[in-house]
Design a protein around this motif. Structure first.
Motif, PDB file in Angstrom:
ATOM      1  N   GLU A 460     -12.852  14.974  30.114  1.00 17.17           N
ATOM      2  CA  GLU A 460     -12.977  14.489  31.481  1.00 17.17           C
ATOM      3  C   GLU A 460     -14.115  13.491  31.600  1.00 17.17           C
ATOM      4  O   GLU A 460     -14.028  12.524  32.343  1.00 17.17           O
ATOM      5  CB  GLU A 460     -13.223  15.650  32.458  1.00 17.17           C
ATOM      6  CG  GLU A 460     -12.016  16.493  32.753  1.00 17.17           C
ATOM      7  CD  GLU A 460     -11.780  17.558  31.708  1.00 17.17           C
ATOM      8  OE1 GLU A 460     -12.475  17.537  30.670  1.00 17.17           O
ATOM      9  OE2 GLU A 460     -10.905  18.399  31.914  1.00 17.17           O
ATOM     10  N   TYR A 463     -13.184  10.133  29.901  1.00 15.55           N
ATOM     11  CA  TYR A 463     -12.125   9.492  30.696  1.00 15.55           C
ATOM     12  C   TYR A 463     -12.740   8.808  31.910  1.00 15.55           C
ATOM     13  O   TYR A 463     -12.375   7.720  32.301  1.00 15.55           O
ATOM     14  CB  TYR A 463     -11.130  10.521  31.235  1.00 15.55           C
ATOM     15  CG  TYR A 463     -10.211  11.141  30.217  1.00 15.55           C
ATOM     16  CD1 TYR A 463     -10.118  10.648  28.926  1.00 15.55           C
ATOM     17  CD2 TYR A 463      -9.417  12.225  30.571  1.00 15.55           C
ATOM     18  CE1 TYR A 463      -9.275  11.234  28.013  1.00 15.55           C
ATOM     19  CE2 TYR A 463      -8.568  12.818  29.665  1.00 15.55           C
ATOM     20  CZ  TYR A 463      -8.497  12.317  28.383  1.00 15.55           C
ATOM     21  OH  TYR A 463      -7.663  12.901  27.500  1.00 15.55           O
ATOM     22  N   ARG A 464     -13.662   9.539  32.510  1.00  9.79           N
ATOM     23  CA  ARG A 464     -14.223   9.074  33.765  1.00  9.79           C
ATOM     24  C   ARG A 464     -15.003   7.772  33.564  1.00  9.79           C
ATOM     25  O   ARG A 464     -14.917   6.861  34.378  1.00  9.79           O
ATOM     26  CB  ARG A 464     -15.129  10.170  34.339  1.00  9.79           C
ATOM     27  CG  ARG A 464     -15.570   9.925  35.751  1.00  9.79           C
ATOM     28  CD  ARG A 464     -14.437  10.070  36.720  1.00  9.79           C
ATOM     29  NE  ARG A 464     -14.846   9.671  38.067  1.00  9.79           N
ATOM     30  CZ  ARG A 464     -14.005   9.266  38.996  1.00  9.79           C
ATOM     31  NH1 ARG A 464     -12.720   9.209  38.759  1.00  9.79           N
ATOM     32  NH2 ARG A 464     -14.448   8.943  40.184  1.00  9.79           N
ATOM     33  N   SER A 610     -13.173  13.036  41.361  1.00 12.20           N
ATOM     34  CA  SER A 610     -13.630  12.993  39.989  1.00 12.20           C
ATOM     35  C   SER A 610     -13.147  14.224  39.248  1.00 12.20           C
ATOM     36  O   SER A 610     -13.349  15.353  39.680  1.00 12.20           O
ATOM     37  CB  SER A 610     -15.153  12.960  39.968  1.00 12.20           C
ATOM     38  OG  SER A 610     -15.610  13.425  38.730  1.00 12.20           O
ATOM     39  N   SER A 611     -12.502  13.988  38.136  1.00  7.24           N
ATOM     40  CA  SER A 611     -11.995  15.139  37.393  1.00  7.24           C
ATOM     41  C   SER A 611     -13.133  15.966  36.825  1.00  7.24           C
ATOM     42  O   SER A 611     -12.981  17.144  36.558  1.00  7.24           O
ATOM     43  CB  SER A 611     -11.081  14.654  36.275  1.00  7.24           C
ATOM     44  OG  SER A 611     -11.710  13.618  35.572  1.00  7.24           O
ATOM     45  N   ILE A 612     -14.284  15.333  36.664  1.00  5.94           N
ATOM     46  CA  ILE A 612     -15.421  16.092  36.132  1.00  5.94           C
ATOM     47  C   ILE A 612     -15.861  17.139  37.133  1.00  5.94           C
ATOM     48  O   ILE A 612     -16.158  18.281  36.786  1.00  5.94           O
ATOM     49  CB  ILE A 612     -16.610  15.167  35.860  1.00  5.94           C
ATOM     50  CG1 ILE A 612     -16.158  13.940  35.103  1.00  5.94           C
ATOM     51  CG2 ILE A 612     -17.655  15.903  35.079  1.00  5.94           C
ATOM     52  CD1 ILE A 612     -17.275  12.936  34.911  1.00  5.94           C
ATOM     53  N   LYS A 615     -13.727  19.963  37.037  1.00 10.28           N
ATOM     54  CA  LYS A 615     -13.958  20.766  35.840  1.00 10.28           C
ATOM     55  C   LYS A 615     -15.178  21.666  36.022  1.00 10.28           C
ATOM     56  O   LYS A 615     -15.159  22.839  35.678  1.00 10.28           O
ATOM     57  CB  LYS A 615     -14.164  19.823  34.656  1.00 10.28           C
ATOM     58  CG  LYS A 615     -14.780  20.473  33.458  1.00 10.28           C
ATOM     59  CD  LYS A 615     -13.944  20.283  32.232  1.00 10.28           C
ATOM     60  CE  LYS A 615     -14.527  21.088  31.098  1.00 10.28           C
ATOM     61  NZ  LYS A 615     -13.797  20.987  29.887  1.00 10.28           N
ATOM     62  N   SER A 661      -5.151  19.411  41.102  1.00 11.36           N
ATOM     63  CA  SER A 661      -4.826  18.845  39.806  1.00 11.36           C
ATOM     64  C   SER A 661      -3.340  18.504  39.688  1.00 11.36           C
ATOM     65  O   SER A 661      -2.962  17.657  38.912  1.00 11.36           O
ATOM     66  CB  SER A 661      -5.248  19.798  38.693  1.00 11.36           C
ATOM     67  OG  SER A 661      -4.595  21.014  38.870  1.00 11.36           O
ATOM     68  N   PRO A 667      -4.969  13.357  33.110  1.00  9.29           N
ATOM     69  CA  PRO A 667      -5.979  12.483  32.538  1.00  9.29           C
ATOM     70  C   PRO A 667      -5.584  11.903  31.184  1.00  9.29           C
ATOM     71  O   PRO A 667      -5.920  10.763  30.884  1.00  9.29           O
ATOM     72  CB  PRO A 667      -7.217  13.370  32.422  1.00  9.29           C
ATOM     73  CG  PRO A 667      -6.774  14.745  32.740  1.00  9.29           C
ATOM     74  CD  PRO A 667      -5.473  14.656  33.465  1.00  9.29           C
TER      75      PRO A 667
END
Lengths: 1003, 186
Positions: A460, A463-464, A610-612, A615, A661, A667
């Motif tokens: 993540e 990717y970000r 933000s996928s982070i 997470k 998600s 992602p």
């Protein structure tokens, strides 16, 4: 005299235990135990009926064997038999065995229930207590069915002994947790609440626990408990310690009960009744005061008990979040604890401060402790405490200290415990993104993360960084240069190779002018890492190579040679082989134009959460994230159900995560570089345009990603989304389980065009889809919309809008369609407000002040004061005002922190000029907005639109006004006059002071 | 809510385990092992809290024994520390200078005392006098029922001491005694 007569035991048991302890080896112990088990089994099975004493002895032996970790699969029946014994000791051991060894779905429950029923009816308090204990400890559904109606009766009966009442309260609590549907409280509620007034503090303690749990489930039913709890707390807090002799623990009056009462109060907002509220405030102040008194005892128990109450009081203060005075005092108290010699207190202070940091009243106060917290991170010996310090730094981070905090976290990361590294990496990545004003800093930070803790950098995170670099063209060149330099290190982490490969493949051309990073050098550098990497990374590098062929025709031959080599074309890995074959072929047959189209630069990624962040939330559950204050709401912990404990203990956060998600592009698909454009992000409603076109508002873009996050989950009702559209034109206006409605709109003068996108979220088609717009003051022309929306499909409708004259009503969109046989009706307010027809107007400060003066009539000016909802961030505010439609005029206001704007509202009939001024007061976290327009109704309407919220705090406006008038001595008209005069050289004007303390000196 | 109460010695031998939430026997043993592993490697001067994903371990180390309470977020950390102290002080009153051996040979009694403090995972009583009074009531009932079983009582203590020749060798007796009131628990 000791309460337990040590000698009164069972001889056989003592001998057995001694034998076990004498065993020299594990084998001998097992052998001895097996021998004993066989003996007991034969005794139980034997013909001779055992007497109570023997049964008791054997059951006790079984318990001991169980303690040593051996399974016990018999003896349950004998234990149940003991329950019906007349002898107390036999009954007691029977109950003990059952509550230790019988689980809730045993088939013996019916027999046990019988015994319990007899004991409850016995009216012998000791027996009743044993029975109640058993119910509370086993807590099965069958028991709840049998006794749920009986126990409340025992609890509130006038003649029940205190000790039985205590047990009954907790027993009821347990049943309410395991089978809430079986414990109807209705008729008992009032009498249970009344237990808070009981003479016996033990009863009150148990009752408070019970009421806290019940109040969480149905707060309205137990509202009356608030006043009783405050009264009780007040009596305890103000009492001399001798009043509550038995419940005074190391000179602290009833600490346990105080803690419980404070927990109960956390189920409710601050009391509305003023006298009650002041009484509670008084209690909390007294508790805070006591913390400053010299300790009455040096014993750690004294300080523990005192501080247990103090911490709970602080938690309540934070929960109420309404008394700035108390919040600041709480913060100071915690600040003292941060340096306390007791590790426990430092730990708890860090933990509490974390929640305090999210309160707007105390955020600044928390920030003053930054050095102490950083020091804790460096010097604490205990990893639990260091972990808390990291959490707190994360919580107290804002734009002003983000660089320092990120730097400290990065340096701590080098030595951090392995168990918390991944979490720190995520936190650093989030902070770096959230507070990045300067994206070169962001790129540096992430590359540092990879360098220091590459193994802990999850997908993540990298990717970000790629998403952000792609979406922001101002950082692409820097990113390319930086990764190129980083890749030169002899050993670099594979994650860096991934990021480097991707970024050079996209933006390598930006640095190719420098001979030190010429195309060939770039390629050779990347390719030197190729053989050390895993298959997925190699696949990514191959994609970078084909992108190179497009970017740099001069290295085409070199790359083709590499692709052609056996190690690529005949690679054992099918993915690599396929890529090599396809890329090689593509490079040979495609014309330059086709190549350029196929291998075009990646389009911007849609701005989603933000996928982070997702997470981190997933990793930590809900409680640690300061911006999610679930921990406060969840006063009594996760509810626990015997049957579905797993589902129940799953924090609600998780469910939300999963929802988010699902509608986020996966992602991995967004990070692989397929040379075709099949993976161009499909329709996105979020604002892509601003990514490329408006660099000035760009700084707020990523911040918006975060603030929008809460609405990313599907929510019913359009009103929640509506306010956000005051300052922006594109986005999702409505979303429910079935349908998502997105908008894109553009306005020119008095005309507007709105594209409405209807997305079918289901797997069934919508039939007879039709829409209509109702409006009073606007002309809206609707283009027809397709009556059928396929499953998962999206249709578009165009609305043409004309503004005839100034208006306040909002057009409403009515939607009708059939979904699975039922007719769905949805109404959505369309965000067409007056400010949409703004034309920004630039002007000099002289013009501005001239007009300002011209619009001086009282009805032309409106003013309002409101509280800052979020952090008072200049960039965000600027972006909002620009979105509102006015031009921002720099250098007009002598105070640089103030915002000044101008624009013209276009309607068919008239044009209305508008001047705006916004003064932030960071100390009070307030804004004052002043608007002057040539038309009264326009002033009014525009003023209503700012700030864009659903609820404007109306009542507090009057006293707040004083805040500004008190600090602002100068009047704006005076300034403008002064400017006017200085510009026409009409002489000097005495110095004028204003809130910022700056002085404007006359020429 | 208190999910579990574990008492084990410095070598990880369980001396009392009480779960208020259902776990299979294997799980219980695994929890004990892991808890011991976590707690035993911590110094005595670090904090008394350990955080898991949805629970907290709050523990105290007295001489040879660890008292560990596993709780959820609804409990006050310092409150639980006090509760452990109340429990230990009560044991000390009931057993007169309680030591590890008392817990071994009177496991049932320890359970009964604990039952007066914690019930179904919730705190029942925190007033030590009240707890001791309840235990004394139980004791009197036991005595009145004594009859036959009272006779071998004295023999037991004789046996206990006779059969344990290794105790003085292996363990320093002075260390075993949990003289709580005079002991700083850190």
């Amino acid at each position: 005299m000791p309460a337990v007569s040590k000698g009164d035991g069972m001889r056989g048991l003592a001998v057995f235990i001694s034998d076990i302890r004498n065993c020299k080896s594990k084998e001998a112990e097992v052998k001895r135990i097996n021998k004993e088990l066989a003996n007991i089994r034969s005794k139980f099975k034997g013909d001779k009926a055992l007497d109570g004493y023997s049964k008791k002895k054997y059951v006790c032996k079984l318990l001991f064997i169980f303690l040593l970790g051996h399974d016990i699969d018999f003896g349950h029946m004998e234990a149940v038999n003991l329950l019906s014994s007349n002898k107390y000791t036999e009954k007691q051991i029977g109950y003990l065995f059952i509550s230790v060894l019988v689980n809730s779905n045993s088939d013996l429950i019916r027999l046990i229930n019988n015994a319990i029923k007899n004991d409850l009816a016995s009216r012998n308090p000791t027996f009743m207590n044993l029975a109640l204990h058993c119910i509370a400890n086993v807590g099965s559904r069958e028991m709840a069915e049998a006794f749920a109606s009986e126990i409340p009766r025992i609890l509130v009966a006038g003649d029940t002994m205190d000790s039985v009442k205590q047990s009954a309260a907790l027993c009821l609590l347990r049943l309410n947790r395991t089978s809430p549907d079986l414990v109807p409280m209705g008729e008992w509620t009032a009498r249970v609440v009344h237990l808070l007034n009981d003479q016996h503090l033990g009863v009150v303690t148990a009752a408070t626990s019970l009421i806290t749990t019940l109040a969480q489930k149905s707060p309205d039913d137990f509202k009356t408990s608030v006043s009783l709890a405050v009264a009780r707390l007040s009596r305890i807090v103000t009492s001399a310690s001798i009043d509550l002799q038995d419940y005074t623990y190391y000179f602290v009056a009833a600490p346990w009960l105080s803690v419980k009462l404070l927990r109960l109060l956390q189920c409710y907002p601050p009391p509305e009744d003023t006298s009650l509220r002041s009484r509670l405030t008084e209690c909390l102040e007294t508790i805070l005061n006591k913390a400053q008194e010299p300790p009455k005892s040096k014993k750690v128990q004294h300080s523990n008990a005192k501080n247990a109450v103090l911490f709970e009081a602080i938690t309540l203060i934070i929960h109420h979040d309404s008394e700035p005075n108390l919040l600041v005092r709480a913060c100071n108290q915690l600040g003292q604890f941060l340096q306390h010699r007791e590790t426990n207190l430092r730990y708890l202070a860090l933990e509490s401060m974390c929640t305090l940091a999210s309160s707007e009243f105390s955020h600044e106060a928390v920030k003053t402790h930054i050095e102490t917290v950083i020091n804790a991170l460096k010097t604490e010996r205990d990893v639990s405490v260091r972990q808390r310090a990291v959490d707190l730094l994360y919580a107290m981070c804002d734009r002003s200290n983000s660089k320092q905090i990120v730097a400290e976290m990065l340096s701590y990361l080098e030595t951090a415990d392995y168990s918390i590294r991944e979490e720190i990496v995520l936190k650093v990545a989030i902070l770096a993104e959230k507070y990045a004003v300067d994206y070169t800093w962001y790129v540096d930070t992430i590359l540092n993360l990879i360098r220091i803790a590459g193994d802990y950098v999850s997908e993540e995170v990298w990717y970000r960084v790629i998403q952000i670099v792609i979406n922001r063209d101002d950082v692409q060149g820097y990113a390319a240069k930086t990764v190129f330099e980083a890749l030169q290190a002899p050993a670099c982490h594979e994650n860096l190779v991934k990021v480097g490969g991707y970024i050079l493949g996209e933006f390598g051309n930006l640095i190719a002018g420098d001979p030190r990073s010429s195309p060939l050098v770039q390629f050779n550098l990347l390719h030197s890492k190729f053989h050390l990497c895993s298959v997925p990374t190699r696949a990514l590098l191959l994609s970078a190579y084909i992108k190179f062929i497009n970017l740099f025709p001069e290295v085409k031959g070199t790359i083709q040679d590499v692709l052609r080599s056996d190690s690529q074309l005949r690679n054992a890995d099918v993915e690599l082989q396929q890529r090599a074959v396809e890329y090689l072929r593509l490079s040979c047959i495609a014309s330059t134009d086709i190549l350029a189209t196929v291998l075009e630069e990646m389009p911007p990624f849609p701005e989603r959460e933000s996928s982070i962040l997702a997470k981190l939330k997933k990793k930590k559950g809900s409680s640690k994230l300061p911006d999610m204050d679930d921990s406060r709401k969840n006063v009594n912990g996760s509810s626990e159900h015997a049957e579905d404990a797993e589902v129940a203990s799953k924090p609600p956060q998780f469910l939300l995560e999963e929802l988010i998600s699902t509608d986020r592009p996966h992602p991995s698909s967004s990070a692989t570089m397929l040379p075709t454009r099949t993976m161009v992000p499909s329709h996105t409603f979020t604002d892509n345009l601003s990514v490329n076109s408006a660099p000035s508002s760009g700084a707020s873009l990523l911040v918006d990603v975060f603030s929008d996050f809460s609405s990313a989950a599907p929510t019913e009702g359009s009103d929640e989304h509506f306010p956000r559209f005051v300052c922006k034109n594109n986005g999702v206006i409505y979303e429910n389980q079935l349908l998502q409605i997105g908008l894109k709109s553009e306005y020119r003068q008095n005309l507007g065009r709105m594209y409405v996108f209807y997305g079918n979220k289901t797997s069934t088609k919508f039939l007879s889809f039709s829409t209509s717009v109702s409006t009073l003051q606007l002309n809206v022309q609707e283009k027809p919309v397709d009556p059928l929306i396929e499953a998962g499909a999206q249709v578009q409708q165009i609305l043409n809008i004309e503004c005839v004259s100034d208006f306040s009503d909002v057009p409403v969109l009515n939607i009708q369609f059939r979904y699975g046989g039922t007719l769905q009706n949805i109404t959505v307010k369309l965000p067409v407000m007056l400010n949409k027809f703004f034309q920004p107007t630039e002007m000099t400060s002289q013009d501005f002040f001239q007009r300002w003066k011209q619009l001086g009539a009282p009805q032309q000016e409106v003013q309002k004061i409101f509280k800052a909802k979020n952090q008072m961030d200049t960039d965000v505010t600027k972006a909002k005002l620009l979105g509102f439609g006015v031009a921002l005029l720099d250098g007009v206001d002598p105070n640089p922190t103030n915002f000044v704007g101008a624009g013209i509202i276009h309607t068919k009939t008239t044009q209305v000029g508008c001047l705006l001024r916004l003064e932030p007061n960071t100390q009070a976290q307030m804004y004052r907005l002043t608007l002057r327009t040539s038309k009264e109704s326009v002033s009014q309407r525009l003023c209503e639109l700012l700030p864009p919220t659903n609820a404007v705090p109306p009542a507090t406006a009057a006293p707040l006004a004083e805040l500004f008038t008190a600090t602002l001595i100068w009047s704006w008209d005076a300034i403008s006059l002064h400017r006017h005069m200085t510009s026409s050289k009409r002489g000097a004007i005495p110095a004028l002071k204003h809130s910022g303390g700056r002085t404007v000196v006359g020429a | 809510m208190i999910k579990a109460i574990l008492i084990f010695n410095n070598h990880g031998k369980p001396r009392l385990i009480r779960f208020y939430q259902y776990f299979s026997e294997d799980m219980q043993q695994q929890i004990i092992r892991e808890t011991f592993h976590l707690v035993s490697k911590r110094d005595d001067n670090v904090c008394n809290f350990l955080e898991g994903s949805d629970y907290k371990l709050i523990y105290r180390h007295y001489a040879t024994l660890y008292f560990v309470f596993c709780v959820d977020s609804s409990e006050s950390e310092l409150g639980i520390l006090d509760l452990i102290q109340v429990f230990v002080e009560t044991l000390d009153k009931c057993f007169e200078n309680v030591c590890e051996l008392d817990l071994i040979f009177h496991m049932d009694k320890v359970h009964y005392i604990l039952q007066e403090v914690v019930m179904g995972g919730m705190v029942l009583e925190t007033n030590m006098n009240e707890i001791v009074a309840q235990v004394e009531v139980q004791n009197r009932m036991e005595k009145s029922e004594g009859g036959l079983s009272a006779a071998p009582a004295r023999a037991v203590s004789a046996v206990k001491n006779m059969n344990l020749p290794e105790i003085p060798r292996n363990i320093n007796i002075g260390d075993i005694n949990i003289k709580v009131p005079s002991l700083s628990p850190f």
